[in-house]
Design an enzyme around this catalytic site. Structure first.
Site, PDB file in Angstrom:
ATOM      1  N   CYS A  41      -4.166  -1.488  -8.627  1.00  0.00           N
ATOM      2  CA  CYS A  41      -3.591  -1.769  -7.306  1.00  0.00           C
ATOM      3  C   CYS A  41      -4.504  -2.662  -6.477  1.00  0.00           C
ATOM      4  CB  CYS A  41      -3.341  -0.447  -6.581  1.00  0.00           C
ATOM      5  SG  CYS A  41      -2.858  -0.632  -4.861  1.00  0.00           S
ATOM      6  N   TRP A  74       1.112   9.005  -8.918  1.00  0.00           N
ATOM      7  CA  TRP A  74      -0.124   8.679  -9.627  1.00  0.00           C
ATOM      8  C   TRP A  74      -0.676   9.947 -10.260  1.00  0.00           C
ATOM      9  CZ3 TRP A  74      -1.125   3.668 -10.125  1.00  0.00           C
ATOM     10  CH2 TRP A  74      -0.602   2.782  -9.174  1.00  0.00           C
ATOM     11  N   VAL A 107       4.070   7.986  -2.459  1.00  0.00           N
ATOM     12  CA  VAL A 107       2.683   8.382  -2.691  1.00  0.00           C
ATOM     13  C   VAL A 107       1.919   7.129  -3.090  1.00  0.00           C
ATOM     14  CG1 VAL A 107       1.140   9.781  -4.105  1.00  0.00           C
ATOM     15  CG2 VAL A 107       3.349  10.699  -3.358  1.00  0.00           C
ATOM     16  N   VAL A 109      -1.813   4.584  -3.153  1.00  0.00           N
ATOM     17  CA  VAL A 109      -3.265   4.447  -3.178  1.00  0.00           C
ATOM     18  C   VAL A 109      -3.618   3.144  -2.470  1.00  0.00           C
ATOM     19  CG1 VAL A 109      -3.700   5.789  -5.267  1.00  0.00           C
ATOM     20  CG2 VAL A 109      -3.087   3.379  -5.479  1.00  0.00           C
ATOM     21  N   TYR A 172       4.427  -9.995  -3.574  1.00  0.00           N
ATOM     22  CA  TYR A 172       5.387  -8.911  -3.760  1.00  0.00           C
ATOM     23  C   TYR A 172       6.762  -9.305  -3.223  1.00  0.00           C
ATOM     24  CZ  TYR A 172       1.745  -5.674  -5.187  1.00  0.00           C
ATOM     25  OH  TYR A 172       0.733  -5.057  -5.881  1.00  0.00           O
TER      26      TYR A 172
END
Length: 327
Positions: A41, A74, A107, A109, A172
């Protein structure tokens, strides 16, 4: 996604800050918090680089998630028994649930988790690194660079804003667009900004001032993924990074700087994007290329001057348990 096929990034839901004075209820404290990342990421990779540059490894422990998550979020399948050895959980979603039972959102990171309670503190990827730089100074290593110098913050913020909008998030917006119009608009902004940045960097080594700053960290984490992922997978294919003389040299300069390339795992990057994004790559085939050996070739950017760490020093080599397989 919007009705006209444009990708819209969700805002961070948990934005508590860990500060020296603990004003949000979370004081800076060595060993209390755990940073959860995926090396795939780019948002999480910012925190990996900053943590290394500032020497916070002993103060802020690290959990690395599997690059291929499933519907449960994750997962810690890289660890023995599939559990994070400190938090004792199998999925990052468990820390979100501990913070907010019945948590309805995604969720993500990077995430910082409170070890004593097992609950999430923050997933505010835009703020985490800035606080590491400005609130955690008491725990910085001797010789840590100033990545967010006060006298340059307005310029750094301006640079970061444009890069975020058109480059970090722009790839993105191009890759996840579901209409031709949305894709072409994002594509146009992306390369217009990259051209602008390339021109800006042609005669200066770093984005702001003569040392590495947070602005360079944020640009690097997108550039290092560009040819491996964004060029083909996200259709950002006007040209490769390697075909822009300035940006390719700039990216190699940072990659070869301690704290940058030694946090990058191209295997994790490629497996995440090509396997997880089934709507883009339904076969889930991970490409063999590109040839990564060029990242170690001379860049000659030192001829522009500049002092990578300012009055500071390079970080020590990575901890043995955090070493990434070298190119």
């Amino acid at each position: 996604m919007s009705d006209d096929g444009r990708f819209e990034r969700a805002t961070s839901r948990f934005t508590d800050r860990i500060t020296e004075d603990g004003r949000d209820g979370w004081p800076v404290e060595a060993g209390r918090y755990r940073l959860v990342v995926s090396r795939a990421c780019p948002w999480a990779s910012r925190s990996l680089v900053v943590r290394r540059l500032l020497g916070l490894e002993d103060a802020l422990s690290l959990a690395v998630a599997d690059p291929v998550q499933d519907e449960r979020s994750w997962r810690f399948t890289l660890d023995p028994d599939g559990r994070d050895p400190v938090l004792g959980i199998r999925f990052l979603s468990e820390a979100y649930e501990a913070r907010e039972p019945g948590h309805p959102g995604g969720v993500s990171v990077p995430a910082v988790v409170d070890v004593p309670t097992g609950g999430l503190v923050t997933n505010d990827y835009q703020r985490i690194t800035l606080d590491l730089e400005t609130e955690w100074t008491r725990l910085h290593r001797p010789g840590a660079p100033d990545l967010y110098p006060e006298r340059l913050r307005d310029e750094i913020d301006e640079r970061m804003d444009g890069v975020y909008r058109d480059v970090n998030n722009g790839v993105y917006e191009a890759g996840f667009a579901t209409s031709q119009e949305a894709y072409e608009e994002a594509y146009g902004r992306l390369f217009a900004r990259l051209d602008q940045v390339s021109e800006h960097l042609a005669a200066r080594r770093y984005l702001v001032g003569d040392t590495i700053t947070e602005a360079d960290v944020r640009l690097f984490t997108t550039l290092v993924r560009f040819d491996a992922v964004y060029h083909g997978h996200f259709k950002c294919n006007r040209n490769k990074l390697t075909e822009d003389r300035v940006l390719w040299a700039y990216a190699r300069d940072l990659f070869q700087t301690p704290g940058f390339g030694d946090t990058v795992d191209f295997d994790h990057i490629k497996r995440h994007y090509y396997v997880v994004h089934r709507h883009i790559n339904p076969t889930r085939i991970v490409p063999r290329g590109p040839d990564l050996r060029g990242w170690r070739t001379p860049h000659h950017r030192e001829e522009l001057g500049g002092r990578p760490f300012g009055d500071g020093t390079p970080p020590s080599p990575p901890r043995q348990d955090e070493v990434v397989v070298p190119l």
